[in-house]
Design a protein around this motif. Sequence first.
Motif, PDB file in Angstrom:
ATOM      1  N   ARG A  90       0.827  -1.188   0.000  1.00 60.58           N
ATOM      2  CA  ARG A  90       0.000   0.000   0.000  1.00 60.58           C
ATOM      3  C   ARG A  90       0.870   1.250   0.000  1.00 60.58           C
ATOM      4  NH1 ARG A  90      -5.487  -0.591   0.846  1.00 60.58           N
ATOM      5  NH2 ARG A  90      -5.371   1.604   0.296  1.00 60.58           N
ATOM      6  N   ASP A  92      -0.055   4.170  -0.587  1.00 63.21           N
ATOM      7  CA  ASP A  92      -0.778   5.309  -0.029  1.00 63.21           C
ATOM      8  C   ASP A  92      -0.556   5.461   1.463  1.00 63.21           C
ATOM      9  OD1 ASP A  92      -2.149   2.889   0.165  1.00 63.21           O
ATOM     10  OD2 ASP A  92      -4.095   3.854   0.346  1.00 63.21           O
ATOM     11  N   MET A 194      -6.886   0.097  -3.193  1.00 58.27           N
ATOM     12  CA  MET A 194      -6.401   1.208  -3.998  1.00 58.27           C
ATOM     13  C   MET A 194      -7.474   1.632  -4.988  1.00 58.27           C
ATOM     14  SD  MET A 194      -3.139   1.773  -3.150  1.00 58.27           S
ATOM     15  CE  MET A 194      -2.203   2.328  -4.550  1.00 58.27           C
TER      16      MET A 194
END
Length: 267
Positions: A90, A92, A194
Amino acid sequence: NLQLELDDPDALFRDLDTTRVNRQLTLAGNNPGNVDFIVGRARTSPTVTFVEPSTGLAGTRITLDGYGFSGGGTPQVFFGTTPATVVAFRPDVGAIFVEVPALAAGSHDITVVNTGTGKTSEPACFEVESGSFSAACSISGVVDDSVLPVAGAVVSFNDADDTFVGATVTNGAGAFSLDLDAPGTYLVEIIPPMGMPWTWGTYDVLCGSTAADHSFAAGWELTGQVVDSFGDGISDAFVEVEQIGGAEIFVGGVTDEDGYFNVRVPT
């Protein structure tokens, strides 16, 4: 009124002048319009800033926090020269969820290879304990968007001491399950997949529960593009939406390979 904040926690591309770029807009009806960003870019090497937990048995699932991981798909993780299974990546949230491979007890160096740049991180350390994993109980559930199952959501588990103990990913039916080695109550965090920027789900679950379900809320969609000063799209930048004057922060979206993002704000 909302404030959109552009940041790149993965730090493959970082704003050269400031660490964050802000835009403000007001939602009216169902037509909020587009919000575009223009920033500079600079490349960095992958860097592991934290390993949690730093000790455990072979088969333990750990998280590697850091930046510079993305840009060419899922990064590779090695314990010495032994490749590890990446459970989830991930960018993010700047995290790689990894399963410790079958290794002899002792200290092992962890390195991360950015598959886009070919760069390798400086080593971090993990101590493999002797013994084997024995499941005491498990937690399972289903994640949906109030209508359809959600695949690809990361489900993270922390124990009563707020120590990360494992993670898994929802399958095509939105289902997840994770074996744990000790009974008790665990903090479960549901991280949206996502491109599906919903608010995280966080709640306490007793080990042994088969109904740790979660539904993400629907809402408005904000779209836009992040580009550099040459007009080229920047991938893996994180766009966060925050209510101005409000306490709630909505988790944002990550730009795709062309720099476009889609952020869903709960109504």
